[in-house]
Write an enzyme that holds these catalytic residues in place. Structure first.
Site, PDB file in Angstrom:
ATOM      1  N   LYS A  38       0.841  -1.200   0.000  1.00  0.00           N
ATOM      2  CA  LYS A  38       0.000   0.000   0.000  1.00  0.00           C
ATOM      3  C   LYS A  38       0.872   1.245   0.000  1.00  0.00           C
ATOM      4  O   LYS A  38       0.641   2.188  -0.760  1.00  0.00           O
ATOM      5  CB  LYS A  38      -0.877  -0.008   1.255  1.00  0.00           C
ATOM      6  CG  LYS A  38      -1.503   1.322   1.551  1.00  0.00           C
ATOM      7  CD  LYS A  38      -1.933   1.453   2.995  1.00  0.00           C
ATOM      8  CE  LYS A  38      -0.756   1.658   3.916  1.00  0.00           C
ATOM      9  NZ  LYS A  38      -1.140   1.849   5.313  1.00  0.00           N
ATOM     10  N   SER A  39       1.869   1.241   0.863  1.00  0.00           N
ATOM     11  CA  SER A  39       2.696   2.441   1.015  1.00  0.00           C
ATOM     12  C   SER A  39       3.466   2.738  -0.252  1.00  0.00           C
ATOM     13  O   SER A  39       3.599   3.894  -0.666  1.00  0.00           O
ATOM     14  CB  SER A  39       3.652   2.257   2.195  1.00  0.00           C
ATOM     15  OG  SER A  39       2.903   2.183   3.384  1.00  0.00           O
ATOM     16  N   ARG A  43       2.727   5.934  -2.895  1.00  0.00           N
ATOM     17  CA  ARG A  43       3.856   6.839  -3.169  1.00  0.00           C
ATOM     18  C   ARG A  43       4.154   6.849  -4.676  1.00  0.00           C
ATOM     19  O   ARG A  43       4.373   7.896  -5.279  1.00  0.00           O
ATOM     20  CB  ARG A  43       5.098   6.380  -2.406  1.00  0.00           C
ATOM     21  CG  ARG A  43       5.109   6.808  -0.947  1.00  0.00           C
ATOM     22  CD  ARG A  43       6.254   6.108  -0.228  1.00  0.00           C
ATOM     23  NE  ARG A  43       6.412   6.579   1.148  1.00  0.00           N
ATOM     24  CZ  ARG A  43       5.617   6.255   2.155  1.00  0.00           C
ATOM     25  NH1 ARG A  43       4.569   5.471   1.944  1.00  0.00           N
ATOM     26  NH2 ARG A  43       5.832   6.709   3.384  1.00  0.00           N
ATOM     27  N   SER A 186       4.265   9.849  10.620  1.00  0.00           N
ATOM     28  CA  SER A 186       5.435  10.150   9.782  1.00  0.00           C
ATOM     29  C   SER A 186       4.991  10.498   8.364  1.00  0.00           C
ATOM     30  O   SER A 186       5.787  10.964   7.552  1.00  0.00           O
ATOM     31  CB  SER A 186       6.391   8.960   9.759  1.00  0.00           C
ATOM     32  OG  SER A 186       5.811   7.876   9.062  1.00  0.00           O
ATOM     33  N   GLN A 187       3.713  10.262   8.069  1.00  0.00           N
ATOM     34  CA  GLN A 187       3.203  10.539   6.712  1.00  0.00           C
ATOM     35  C   GLN A 187       3.267  12.028   6.380  1.00  0.00           C
ATOM     36  O   GLN A 187       3.366  12.398   5.209  1.00  0.00           O
ATOM     37  CB  GLN A 187       1.771  10.019   6.570  1.00  0.00           C
ATOM     38  CG  GLN A 187       1.708   8.501   6.562  1.00  0.00           C
ATOM     39  CD  GLN A 187       0.290   7.955   6.615  1.00  0.00           C
ATOM     40  OE1 GLN A 187      -0.664   8.717   6.722  1.00  0.00           O
ATOM     41  NE2 GLN A 187       0.167   6.640   6.573  1.00  0.00           N
ATOM     42  N   ASP A 330       2.909  -1.084  12.718  1.00  0.00           N
ATOM     43  CA  ASP A 330       1.705  -1.671  12.111  1.00  0.00           C
ATOM     44  C   ASP A 330       1.591  -3.138  12.518  1.00  0.00           C
ATOM     45  O   ASP A 330       0.513  -3.736  12.426  1.00  0.00           O
ATOM     46  CB  ASP A 330       1.753  -1.586  10.572  1.00  0.00           C
ATOM     47  CG  ASP A 330       1.372  -0.196  10.053  1.00  0.00           C
ATOM     48  OD1 ASP A 330       1.082   0.682  10.878  1.00  0.00           O
ATOM     49  OD2 ASP A 330       1.378  -0.002   8.821  1.00  0.00           O
ATOM     50  N   GLN A 357      -4.455   5.745  14.781  1.00  0.00           N
ATOM     51  CA  GLN A 357      -4.572   5.193  13.429  1.00  0.00           C
ATOM     52  C   GLN A 357      -6.018   4.783  13.146  1.00  0.00           C
ATOM     53  O   GLN A 357      -6.932   5.429  13.623  1.00  0.00           O
ATOM     54  CB  GLN A 357      -3.527   4.103  13.249  1.00  0.00           C
ATOM     55  CG  GLN A 357      -2.132   4.759  13.347  1.00  0.00           C
ATOM     56  CD  GLN A 357      -0.979   3.854  13.045  1.00  0.00           C
ATOM     57  OE1 GLN A 357      -0.885   2.777  13.582  1.00  0.00           O
ATOM     58  NE2 GLN A 357      -0.083   4.306  12.190  1.00  0.00           N
ATOM     59  N   ARG A 361      -5.508   1.550  18.463  1.00  0.00           N
ATOM     60  CA  ARG A 361      -5.071   0.154  18.383  1.00  0.00           C
ATOM     61  C   ARG A 361      -4.608  -0.404  19.723  1.00  0.00           C
ATOM     62  O   ARG A 361      -4.722  -1.601  19.987  1.00  0.00           O
ATOM     63  CB  ARG A 361      -3.970   0.022  17.319  1.00  0.00           C
ATOM     64  CG  ARG A 361      -4.532   0.233  15.924  1.00  0.00           C
ATOM     65  CD  ARG A 361      -3.478   0.203  14.852  1.00  0.00           C
ATOM     66  NE  ARG A 361      -4.102   0.064  13.542  1.00  0.00           N
ATOM     67  CZ  ARG A 361      -3.470   0.169  12.386  1.00  0.00           C
ATOM     68  NH1 ARG A 361      -2.178   0.427  12.354  1.00  0.00           N
ATOM     69  NH2 ARG A 361      -4.118   0.017  11.241  1.00  0.00           N
ATOM     70  N   ARG A 404      -6.129  -4.086  10.291  1.00  0.00           N
ATOM     71  CA  ARG A 404      -5.045  -4.793  10.986  1.00  0.00           C
ATOM     72  C   ARG A 404      -5.529  -5.504  12.249  1.00  0.00           C
ATOM     73  O   ARG A 404      -4.961  -6.506  12.654  1.00  0.00           O
ATOM     74  CB  ARG A 404      -3.889  -3.849  11.317  1.00  0.00           C
ATOM     75  CG  ARG A 404      -3.303  -3.239  10.084  1.00  0.00           C
ATOM     76  CD  ARG A 404      -1.829  -2.959  10.132  1.00  0.00           C
ATOM     77  NE  ARG A 404      -1.484  -2.233   8.914  1.00  0.00           N
ATOM     78  CZ  ARG A 404      -1.296  -2.794   7.725  1.00  0.00           C
ATOM     79  NH1 ARG A 404      -1.363  -4.099   7.591  1.00  0.00           N
ATOM     80  NH2 ARG A 404      -1.025  -2.057   6.666  1.00  0.00           N
TER      81      ARG A 404
END
Ligand SMILES: O=C(O)C1=C[C@@H](OP(=O)(O)O)[C@@H](O)[C@H](O)C1
Ligand SMILES: C=C(OP(=O)(O)O)C(=O)O
EC number: 2.5.1.19
Length: 675
Positions: A38-39, A43, A186-187, A330, A357, A361, A404
C-alpha cells in the site's frame, strides 16, 4: 459469510458479517501471494503523477486505499490506464501541473492519500474539496494543515476544525522552510518530501519528534531516489530542490510485507514453513524488521527465487520477547497475537502513536485479547503493552473497522476453537481477499491410503488396560495395597508400560523381553511378591477381551472407509490386537491390519512400514498417511518413511522439536476436516 468469502461478494454487505476462524490443522508448507504494498503503491502513484513521463506501475495494490488514490487522481484529471487483472496502472505524469485545478476528491480511509494528496494539491495550487470517510475524519491532520496554512493555504472545514472534510484554496503559496513533527504520523514528513519539488524554490523540511528517522521516511527517500528526485540532508532534516524534471518509464511495486506478516506469523504459532511470493530482502518496507524478529523466536529465514521463507517447522515452542516496535508498529497487533502462543510474556513498547490510526489500536488489542481471556495490560510509562500467554476463548472479536485488528486477531483463532472476527470486510482497506487467502490454507490432504494407529488413537488403551489389570489382580489374588485402588495401581503400571514400549521403539529391548519382564519389574517397584511372567499371561488374556473405543471412533472409521483404504497399523501382540479389532466392530471398516508382532518389526522402523506398503501394494509414499497419537512410533515412523503424518494431539501437548508432522489434529472432527 462463514469461511469461503466470495470474491464477487458485495463488499458493503459484509459490514455486519462475521468470519469464524477454524483451528488450522495443516502444517504447510504454505506458499501465499499477497497484494502489492500500500505504502509503495500510493507513493509511486503520487510520484508518477507529478513526473514528466508516462509510467507503468506493476505489482500495484488493488484495495480500498489505492483505489481511493486512483479515484482522486482520476477526478483531478490525470490520464490513467487501470488494468486490475494484471495489477498494473499506467499514468501520464503532468510535470507537477494538476490537470483539473478545481475538483472534489475523496481519500476515504487512506492515511497516505489523505496526507500525500493534501500536500500535493496545496503545493501545486488550486481549489479542492477534500472528503474522507468518518474514520479518516477523526485522524490527525492539523500538524500538516498548520504548515500549509502558515504558507498561505486557506481551509474551510466542513466538519471538525483541523480535520477532514475541508475545502482548500491554494493560490499564493509561500513556503520555503517548514518544521514537521513526526510523533503522531510520519506521513506528514513523507508528503512534504514528495511534494517539495513542486515549489519553485524547493523546500527545507526540518523534522522533529520521535520518529525522525522512521522506516516510512526512509521508504520515501528511497523512492525519491528511484524516481530521480534529488534531495540533500542537513542537520535537522532534508532539502528538496524546486521544479526538478524527473520521471521513470516503469516501476515495480514490492508485495506488501505488512500483509505478508500475518502469514509469516503462522510459522512460530503453528510450527510451519511459510513462503510469500516475491517477498525478498532487502526491501523498502520497514515491516521487514518484524519478519526478522520472527527469527528471534526460533524461525529460520531463507531466501528463495520465488520468495522469502520463514521456516518455523523446527520451532517447538518460543519465549515471549521485549521489543521496541516503534519503527514497525503496524505489526504491534500481529506480535500481540503471536505473543498469545509464547510460553512467557511479551512486552511491546514505544508504540504510542498507534492510538491515532484506523482505531485506537492500543485500546483495541487490550479489549479484544482481554475479551478472549488473555491477560494483557498497558505499560503506560513505555507507551507499550504486555501480553501474557494463554488459550483464546471462543468469542466474537470487535474489529473497529480496522483491517489490521481483523487480520491480526484472526491469528489468535488458528490454534483455538471458535474465534469469530466481526466485520471481516474491513480488510478491504489494504488486503481485500485476506480471508480468502486464509481459507486457501485449509486444504484437504491428497492421499489414498490411511494407516490408523489403534491404541490411544481409536481404542482407549488406558481404559482397556485399567479394566484388564483390575480383573487380573482379582484372578491372581493380589491386593494392590490397602490404601490403593486397582485404578491407581493400573495407572502406575501404564506409566511403566509406556516407558518399556518406548524402549522397544528405540530397539533397546525386544518385544519378548518386554513381555517377559514388564510385570516382574513393576512388581519389584511396587513391592509385590508375585511371578511376573505368570501375571503377564493372565493380564494378556484379559487385555485381549478389552476393546473400549473412543466416542465417535466407529463413525470416524465409517467416514474414512467410504473415502480411503483404511488399515490399522499397530505395535502389539497379534492375538490381542486381532481379537480386539474384530470384537470392537472396527474390523468391518478396514482393509487390513498391520501388527508389529506378525511383521517382526515395530513402528517406527523402516521394516515395519516396508511391510505395510508391500501389504497394501502401494509404492508412492506420498499417497499414504499415518494417523496416530504417538510421536515416537507413529509420527517418527511416518516422517522417517516419507509418508504423510497426522498427529492426534488430544491433550494439546507441546509440539516436538525437530519432528515435523503434516497435520496436527485435536479430535476426530478435525480428521474429517482434513480428509
Ligand atoms: O507512510 C506510510 O506509508 C505509512 C506510515 C505509517 O503511518 P504513520 O506514520 O501515520 O504512523 C504506517 O502506519 C502506515 O501504515 C503507512
Ligand atoms: C496506519 C495504517 O494506514 P494508513 O495508511 O491509513 O495510515 C495501516 O495500514 O496500518
Amino acid at each position: 459469510m462463514r469461511n469461503n468469502m466470495q470474491n464477487n461478494m458485495q463488499k458493503d454487505m459484509m459490514v455486519n458479517d462475521t468470519y469464524e476462524v477454524k483451528r488450522l490443522c495443516n502444517r504447510g508448507p504454505f506458499c501465499v501471494k499477497v497484494p502489492g504494498s500500500k505504502s509503495i503503491t500510493n507513493r509511486a502513484l503520487m510520484l508518477a503523477a507529478m513526473s514528466e513521463r508516462r509510467c507503468e506501475l506493476t505489482g500495484v495494490l488493488f484495495s480500498d486505499d489505492s483505489r481511493a488514490f486512483l479515484d482522486c487522481l482520476g477526478r483531478l484529471g490525470f490520464e490513467l490506464i487501470i488494468d486490475e487483472e494484471n495489477e498494473r496502472v499506467v499514468i501520464q505524469g503532468t510535470g507537477g501541473v494538476i490537470p483539473n485545478n478545481t475538483a472534489s476528491v475523496d481519500v476515504r480511509s487512506a492515511g497516505t492519500a489523505a496526507r500525500f494528496l493534501t500536500v500535493m494539491l496545496a503545493l501545486a495550487g488550486g481549489d479542492y474539496e477534500m472528503n474522507s470517510s468518518k474514520q479518516m475524519a477523526k485522524r490527525p491532520m492539523e500538524p500538516l494543515l498548520k504548515i500549509l496554512r502558515d504558507g498561505g493555504v486557506e481551509f474551510e472545514f466542513l466538519g471538525e476544525e483541523g480535520h477532514f472534510p475541508f475545502i482548500m484554496h491554494s493560490h499564493d503559496i509561500h513556503l520555503s522552510s517548514v518544521t514537521v513533527d513526526t510523533t503522531v504520523s510520519s506521513q506528514f514528513t513523507s508528503a512534504l518530501l514528495m511534494a517539495g519539488t513542486l515549489l519553485d524554490a524547493g523546500l527545507d523540511i526540518n523534522v522533529t519528534g520521535s520518529r525522525t528517522e522512521g522506516s516510512y521516511i526512509k521508504m520515501t527517500l528511497s523512492m525519491l531516489e528511484q524516481f530521480g528526485i534529488s534531495y540533500t540532508r542537513h542537520d535537522s532534516g532534508y532539502r528538496v530542490a524546486g521544479h526538478q524534471s524527473y520521471g521513470l518509464g516503469s516501476y515495480v511495486v514490492e508485495p506488501d510485507i505488512s500483509a505478508a506478516s500475518y502469514f509469516y506469523s503462522m510459522a512460530p504459532i503453528l510450527g510451519c514453513d511459510v513462503r510469500v511470493e516475491r517477498v525478498h530482502r532487502p526491501s523498502l518496507q520497514g515491516d521487514m524488521k518484524y519478519v526478522e524478529t520472527l527469527g528471534t523466536l526460533g524461525c529460520v529465514l531463507e531466501e528463495s527465487k520465488e520468495g522469502l521463507w520463514v521456516k518455523g517447522s523446527g520451532v517447538s515452542s518460543y519465549h515471549g520477547i521485549t521489543i521496541d516496535m516503534n519503527d514497525f508498529s503496524d505489526q504491534t497487533m500481529t506480535m500481540a497475537a503471536v505473543a498469545v502462543y509464547a510460553d512467557t510474556p511479551t512486552s511491546i513498547y514505544n508504540v504510542g502513536h498507534i492510538r491515532y490510526q484506523e482505531s485506537d489500536r492500543m485500546a483495541a488489542i487490550i479489549n479484544e485479547l482481554t475479551g478472549m481471556g488473555i491477560k494483557c495490560e498497558e505499560i503506560p510509562q513505555y507507551d507499550g503493552i504486555r501480553i501474557f500467554p494463554g488459550k483464546p476463548q471462543p468469542v466474537e472479536v470487535e474489529t473497529y473497522e480496522d483491517h489490521r485488528i481483523a487480520m491480526a486477531m484472526s491469528l489468535t483463532g488458528l490454534g483455538a476453537d471458535g474465534v469469530v472476527i466481526k466485520n471481516p470486510g474491513c480488510c478491504r482497506k489494504t488486503f481485500e481477499n485476506y480471508f480468502e487467502v486464509l481459507d486457501s490454507l485449509y486444504t484437504k490432504a491428497d492421499v489414498d491410503v490411511i494407516l490408523l494407529d489403534n491404541d490411544n488413537t481409536i481404542m482407549d488403551f488406558d481404559e482397556c488396560a485399567r479394566r484388564a489389570v483390575a480383573i487380573s489382580l482379582e484372578k491372581a489374588g493380589i491386593h494392590a495395597g490397602k490404601a490403593d485402588t486397582a485404578v491407581g495401581f493400573a495407572d502406575r503400571f501404564l506409566v511403566h508400560n509406556t516407558s518399556m514400549w518406548q524402549k522397544l521403539e528405540r530397539r533397546e529391548i525386544t518385544r519378548q523381553e518386554l513381555l517377559d519382564t514388564r510385570w516382574q519389574l513393576f512388581f519389584e517397584k511396587e513391592g509385590i511378591d508375585y511371578d511376573g511372567k505368570a501375571f503377564e499371561a493372565i493380564y494378556r488374556d484379559e487385555l485381549t477381551k478389552q476393546h473400549v473405543l473412543y466416542e465417535g471412533a466407529l463413525e470416524l472409521l465409517k467416514y474414512l472407509s467410504e473415502r480411503y483404504d483404511v488399515y490399522i497399523a499397530t505395535n502389539g501382540i497379534t492375538r490381542t490386537q486381532t481379537r480386539r479389532i474384530a470384537e470392537s466392530g472396527v474390523g468391518k471398516y478396514i482393509k487390513g491390519c498391520f501388527i508389529s508382532e506378525q511383521i517382526g518389526a515395530d513402528k517406527p522402523s523402516e521394516k515395519y512400514f516396508d511391510a505395510c506398503m508391500n501389504g497394501i501394494g502401494i509404492y508412492d509414499r506420498s499417497r499414504v498417511m499415518i494417523i496416530g497419537d504417538s510421536l515416537t512410533s507413529d509420527m517418527k515412523g511416518g516422517v522417517q518413511y516419507g509418508i504423510k503424518t497426522c498427529w492426534l494431539n488430544r491433550a494439546g501437548a507441546v509440539r516436538p522439536q525437530g519432528l515435523h508432522c503434516d497435520y496436527v489434529v485435536k479430535c476426530y472432527e478435525d480428521i474429517e476436516r482434513i480428509l
